[in-house]
Design an enzyme around this catalytic site. Structure first.
Site, PDB file in Angstrom:
ATOM      1  N   ASP A 183       0.918  -1.135   0.000  1.00  0.00           N
ATOM      2  CA  ASP A 183       0.000   0.000   0.000  1.00  0.00           C
ATOM      3  C   ASP A 183       0.957   1.182   0.000  1.00  0.00           C
ATOM      4  O   ASP A 183       1.578   1.480   1.033  1.00  0.00           O
ATOM      5  CB  ASP A 183      -0.878   0.021   1.254  1.00  0.00           C
ATOM      6  CG  ASP A 183      -1.849   1.182   1.232  1.00  0.00           C
ATOM      7  OD1 ASP A 183      -1.411   2.299   0.859  1.00  0.00           O
ATOM      8  OD2 ASP A 183      -3.027   1.007   1.572  1.00  0.00           O
ATOM      9  N   HIS A 184       1.108   1.826  -1.145  1.00  0.00           N
ATOM     10  CA  HIS A 184       2.218   2.795  -1.232  1.00  0.00           C
ATOM     11  C   HIS A 184       2.038   3.989  -0.277  1.00  0.00           C
ATOM     12  O   HIS A 184       2.989   4.689   0.022  1.00  0.00           O
ATOM     13  CB  HIS A 184       2.472   3.239  -2.680  1.00  0.00           C
ATOM     14  CG  HIS A 184       1.506   4.254  -3.198  1.00  0.00           C
ATOM     15  ND1 HIS A 184       0.281   3.914  -3.696  1.00  0.00           N
ATOM     16  CD2 HIS A 184       1.581   5.598  -3.294  1.00  0.00           C
ATOM     17  CE1 HIS A 184      -0.353   5.000  -4.071  1.00  0.00           C
ATOM     18  NE2 HIS A 184       0.411   6.061  -3.838  1.00  0.00           N
ATOM     19  N   HIS A 246      -5.799   2.759   0.964  1.00  0.00           N
ATOM     20  CA  HIS A 246      -5.106   3.935   1.494  1.00  0.00           C
ATOM     21  C   HIS A 246      -5.889   4.662   2.591  1.00  0.00           C
ATOM     22  O   HIS A 246      -5.341   5.017   3.632  1.00  0.00           O
ATOM     23  CB  HIS A 246      -4.811   4.947   0.383  1.00  0.00           C
ATOM     24  CG  HIS A 246      -4.208   4.335  -0.848  1.00  0.00           C
ATOM     25  ND1 HIS A 246      -3.246   3.371  -0.790  1.00  0.00           N
ATOM     26  CD2 HIS A 246      -4.424   4.576  -2.167  1.00  0.00           C
ATOM     27  CE1 HIS A 246      -2.889   3.029  -2.022  1.00  0.00           C
ATOM     28  NE2 HIS A 246      -3.592   3.750  -2.878  1.00  0.00           N
TER      29      HIS A 246
END
Ligand code: BG6
Length: 501
Positions: A183-184, A246
């Site tokens: 999950d950047h 996110h």
């Protein structure tokens, strides 16, 4: 937690090596790590993709993507970096391609002296994730003397059922500790800062509960549209694309209890408890808690853009949402009664990701309606594009008459302008090489997020929205997102970096 040390040597195998993600994020991030001395000379990268390329062509395209993304000239450093890259053309359906890949990896293990350590990075179309993992095992690629890790890009499934299936597939080959679900947002500097701000400051933690906080707002606005990801996005929509991962990750970091130790298990376990405490929404209540939007034509940064339904390959009657706002309730002792509002959408006026913590008013406000204005105390965390933190307070208005005036305390030295996503990948790749899964999503987090989101997507897919498109590109989103807060007596705080409330 991130440890600053050089990672052990390893071979990184990137599936989807000619794709957009590899070119725009992974190669530039690896190059930055190399430049900063985080990669030892004992590393090799094997690009795997369908296209027939020679090693030279592949290395050329890696250099070109780094050059373009980082906007720099080719230099000797880049050349020596690219000599660590190899290429393996490959068709997922062809089992012999896996055994050839195995021979290639064994050869590179020896040449780069990497002790058999392997990272498999799945940056390809998600429908192949499970198949590739299973075939890696079948062909003996995961039967090695060093360690093995699997990095897997989002989306991790399309709903709980598909995510469970994917997880079952990869668990046949990798243990939970060997799986790095990206999950950047968890690689963003300011997202990582949430825990530190909360747990390293005596000032905030005592106030971090329903006695002192009236609501928390998490906004992630984008100016971009869907670009060339229409096929994926039409099926996904903003709820699955941004909220399931996110936005819920940021909620859990903001709401979690202090972990008893700063290690991966304790942190993950506290985040999981938050997700478990999210109030689930029966269908008849979804409209009270969540609203959706889809952009119409308009102007973004002065440029005319088409509406979502007029984008290439989008169904002209598409019911896909490009905007979501919601109110989440966390039913536990700390947060009972405090709404967490989230808002995210494409083609909005400004790119910005921001968290606003609004504190309750003091019991007796002596200065209310006196000359001057008194605003609420707000703690603002700017995630991107600016990074920083501001605390909004009230002080005496200068001069004989007094009254109050809002003042702000900036809690960072300088706002730093960065391209967060690229930095995210740098930090996450390094964590993975170091064997630190803290900033990756655990299976329990993924599952609970789908459990929360699935009833909403089901409800929306069964009920065609009657008012799409309902916001202009370049605007601040649909009116319904303002109404959502107004019902509770709040409004969105969307302050530019230095503005006072
Ligand atoms: C991705 C979504 O996960 O995040 C994209 O798939 C979105 O649709 C992107 O544009 C936003 O990331 P950032 O770092 O630019 O906020």
């Amino acid at each position: 937690m991130t440890i600053h040390q050089s990672p052990p040597s390893s071979v990184l195998v990137i599936f989807g090596a000619t794709g957009d993600l590899a070119k725009r994020k992974l190669y530039p991030a690896l190059f930055k790590l190399y430049q900063k001395g985080h990669l030892s000379e004992n590393f090799a990268v094997v690009g795997v993709a369908r296209r027939q390329l020679t090693v030279e062509q592949f290395r050329g395209s890696v250099i070109e993507s780094i050059r373009q993304t980082l906007n720099i000239d080719v230099d000797a450093n880049m050349d020596s970096f690219s000599r660590h890259f190899y290429y393996h053309p490959f068709d997922v359906d062809d089992d012999s391609a896996f055994s050839q890949l195995k021979d290639r990896l064994n050869e590179l293990d020896a040449r780069f002296n990497v002790s058999g350590n392997r990272i498999f990075y799945l940056a390809m179309a998600p429908r192949f994730f499970g198949t590739v993992a299973v075939k890696l095992k079948r062909a003996g690629l995961t039967n090695i003397r060093g360690w093995k890790r699997l990095v897997i890009e989002k989306p991790f499934g399309h709903d709980l059922r598909s995510a469970q299936q994917l997880n079952d597939d990869i668990l046949q080959v990798f243990t939970e500790n060997e799986i790095y679900r990206i999950d950047h947002y968890l690689g963003k500097e300011m997202v990582q800062n949430i825990e530190v701000i909360r747990f390293a400051n005596a000032l905030f933690e005592p106030l971090w509960n329903n006695r002192f906080i009236s609501n928390i707002q998490i906004t992630s606005n984008e100016t971009l549209g869907v670009g060339d990801r229409v096929n994926y996005f039409e099926k996904s929509g903003t709820l699955r694309d941004m909220v399931q991962n996110h936005m819920l990750q940021m909620v859990s970091l903001l709401a979690m209890e202090p972990p008893s130790r700063l290690n991966t298990e304790e942190i993950r376990s506290e985040k999981v408890k938050v997700l478990r405490s999210l109030r689930s929404l029966p269908p008849e209540e979804i409209d009270h808690y969540f609203v959706r939007g889809q952009y119409d034509e308009g102007f973004v940064n002065g440029e005319r853009v088409v509406g979502y339904r007029d984008e290439d390959r989008v169904d002209p009657h598409s019911n896909t949402e490009t905007f979501v706002a919601g109110k989440l309730m966390i039913d536990n002792f700390r947060w009972a009664g405090v709404p967490f509002y989230i808002k995210t959408g494409k083609r909005l006026a400004k790119k910005s990701t921001q968290i606003v913590v609004e504190f309750k008013d003091i019991p007796m406000n002596l200065y209310f309606n006196q000359s001057g204005q008194k605003g609420p105390n707000l703690l603002i965390m700017n995630i991107q594009p600016n990074e920083g933190m501001i605390l909004h307070l009230n002080a005496k208005k200068p001069g004989p008459k007094g009254g109050t005036t809002p003042i702000s305390l900036e809690l960072t030295h300088h706002p730093v302008h960065t391209m967060n996503s690229r930095e995210s990948y740098e930090s996450l790749l390094l964590d993975c090489m170091l064997g630190d899964t803290t900033n990756f999503t655990s299976w329990d987090e993924v599952a609970l997020s789908w459990i929360y989101v699935d009833p909403i997507s089901l409800f929306w897919s069964n009920q065609k929205s009657q008012d799409f498109p309902n916001y202009k590109a370049g605007s601040i989103g649909p009116q319904s997102s303002h109404d959502l807060l107004a019902k509770d007596g709040f409004h969105w705080w969307s302050l530019p970096y230095n503005e006072k409330p």
